[in-house]
Design an enzyme around this catalytic site. Structure first.
Site, mmCIF file in Angstrom:
data_model
loop_
_atom_site.group_PDB
_atom_site.id
_atom_site.type_symbol
_atom_site.label_atom_id
_atom_site.label_comp_id
_atom_site.label_asym_id
_atom_site.label_seq_id
_atom_site.Cartn_x
_atom_site.Cartn_y
_atom_site.Cartn_z
ATOM 1 N N GLY A 45 33.057 -29.483 -59.237
ATOM 2 C CA GLY A 45 33.591 -30.659 -58.545
ATOM 3 C C GLY A 45 32.480 -31.586 -58.117
ATOM 4 N N ASN A 46 32.817 -32.521 -57.248
ATOM 5 C CA ASN A 46 31.793 -33.409 -56.693
ATOM 6 C C ASN A 46 32.155 -33.709 -55.246
ATOM 7 O OD1 ASN A 46 33.398 -35.988 -56.600
ATOM 8 N ND2 ASN A 46 33.547 -35.522 -58.791
ATOM 9 N N ARG A 47 31.290 -34.448 -54.562
ATOM 10 C CA ARG A 47 31.457 -34.599 -53.110
ATOM 11 C C ARG A 47 32.363 -35.770 -52.704
ATOM 12 N NH1 ARG A 47 26.045 -35.508 -51.000
ATOM 13 N NH2 ARG A 47 27.259 -36.037 -49.174
ATOM 14 N N SER A 48 33.055 -36.383 -53.634
ATOM 15 C CA SER A 48 33.927 -37.507 -53.279
ATOM 16 C C SER A 48 35.034 -37.031 -52.329
ATOM 17 C CB SER A 48 34.567 -38.083 -54.541
ATOM 18 O OG SER A 48 35.594 -38.977 -54.182
ATOM 19 N N ALA A 91 35.924 -40.327 -58.489
ATOM 20 C CA ALA A 91 34.696 -39.783 -59.073
ATOM 21 C C ALA A 91 35.145 -38.783 -60.133
ATOM 22 C CB ALA A 91 33.864 -39.108 -58.000
#
Ligand SMILES: Cc1cc2nc3c(=O)[nH]c(=O)nc-3n(C[C@H](O)[C@H](O)[C@H](O)COP(=O)(O)O)c2cc1C
Length: 404
Positions: free
Chosen positions: A209-212, A276
């Site tokens: 995943g990502n930090r969005s 994102a």
């Protein structure tokens, strides 16, 4: 913010959910609205006018026949100055009176004398709500243009479960904002916003995943709704509550987001890609949970769908969306990378944000962005709350639509 400087008349009736109306009143005042509260006589048995008067710094009206300091009649003056009349909580009794056009107290008289839009948030016992009399009254009021928000399902004051709870305050605020903005600069415009960070499964319990946080995309959806747009929000998983008045579509992966966007592309005027989206996903997601081994683990990744690329290809034949907005989250060479992305993805507006700063980008409440449009001067905005960034972006979108 749409509520700033607006005249809101808040009618409060005699239901047990009345304590929540104090919170609603406080939030309206905090948002910059001028709030005049009218209580029914029954309402004053539950709480006194004091909290409303303290929060609004204005007298609370209850009695229609009270001798006034000036000669203006309260129900006429309040009805004429209102930009919106909100009744929360609304009892079954007051809803019935409104449907019949009765004017036997200050609130119902004000409602009858007013041509301002009416937002009603009912709260009552589930059987009172389900009663054909109440349902017919609600239908009649809806057919005259009243906006109903709630009631919600859940635990009622009686201890029973059912439909009758006052809608969440955020939803009532959303309904008021949507009503106030319905003739705004994006009235009749269909906007699709993507938000959040996609998740690409590694196995049944893990993902890349990502930090969005999704906050920027959700702010864009809210702001577009407040400007009169019909909004679809395609959201990757976030911790955020659904946005009232916005069609929510929940997706998880880049592939699902790609499908959701492409399926709706021909129906929307504006596409805002604030999500994102993962660039890579595991080539093979394991069917069972990957076990810890003695050695390291090598993952093979493959490219995901390029959504903006696909949109750029489909646009010429579809003739839609009329305006496409991209986001570029960068940690280095912000403007160089953003300019390159704007041309490569053929977007009409690119919002570039430097996500390496602690007060801007992922997870925080504020953003510092630069707006780029082909052939136009770049515009660097100061550090702003995400909602204000959203309003600035959407003002540009409205201008682009107008310039077509
Ligand atoms: C303790 C108590 C709780 C009540 N809660 C509700 C309620 O949640 N919703 C409702 O429609 N009526 C409720 N009622 C009934 C209303 O207070 C009653 O119908 C009253 O006439 C409403 O007057 P109004 O519409 O002018 O405020 C309640 C009454 C009592 C005594």
């Amino acid at each position: 913010m749409i509520l700033q400087g607006k005249n809101v008349v808040l009618g409060v009736t005699g239901g047990i959910a009345i304590y929540k109306a104090v919170d609603l009143c406080s939030k309206l005042v905090q948002a910059g609205a001028n709030v005049d509260v009218i209580m029914t006589e029954a309402a004053t048995h539950f709480v006194t006018p004091l909290p409303f008067q303290t929060l609004t710094k204005r007298p609370v009206s209850v009695d229609m026949f009270q001798l006034l300091r000036d000669t203006e009649m309260a129900h006429i003056s309040l009805s004429k100055k209102a930009d919106v009349l909100v009744i929360a909580p609304a009892t079954a009794n007051t809803i019935a009176k409104l449907a019949l056009g009765l004017a036997d107290n200050l609130l119902t008289s004000t409602a009858l004398a007013s041509r301002a839009p009416l937002v009603i948030a009912p709260a009552m016992d589930a059987d009172m709500w389900a009663h054909p009399a109440t349902q017919q009254n609600v239908q009649l009021l809806r057919s005259r243009g009243a906006v109903f928000v709630g009631p919600a399902r859940g635990r009622l004051a009686s201890g029973r479960m059912g439909q009758g709870r006052l809608a969440p305050i955020e939803d009532i605020l959303g309904a008021i904002r949507q009503t106030l903005g319905s003739k705004g600069p994006l009235a009749g415009v269909r906007v699709l916003v993507t938000a959040g960070g996609t998740q690409e499964p590694l196995d049944p319990v893990r993902h890349i995943g990502n930090r969005s946080s999704g906050k920027m995309g959700y702010a864009l959806a809210e702001a577009a709704r407040d400007m009169g747009a019909q909004v679809i929000l395609v959201s990757a998983p976030t911790c955020l509550a659904p946005v009232f008045g916005v069609e929510m579509l929940h997706v998880r992966t880049a592939a699902e987001m790609h499908r959701a966007v492409m399926e709706r592309l021909s129906q929307v005027d504006v596409l805002i890609m604030a999500a994102a989206v993962a660039d890579y996903r595991p080539k093979h997601a394991a069917v069972q949970k990957i076990k810890k081994g003695a050695k390291g683990l090598v993952l093979e990744l493959e490219r995901t769908e390029d959504i903006l690329g696909a949109v750029a290809k489909a646009r010429p034949s579809l003739g839609k969306p009329r305006v496409v907005v991209g986001f570029a989250a960068e940690t280095e060479d912000l403007l160089k990378n953003a300019r390159e992305k704007m041309h490569r993805k053929k977007v009409d507006l690119l919002v570039a944000n430097d996500v390496s700063a602690p007060d801007s980008g992922f997870g925080v409440e504020t953003n510092r962005v630069v707006l780029l449009a082909p052939g136009k001067k770049e515009e660097a905005l100061p550090l702003l709350p995400k909602f204000e960034v959203a309003e600035r972006v959407l003002s540009k979108v409205a201008a682009l639509l107008e310039a077509e």
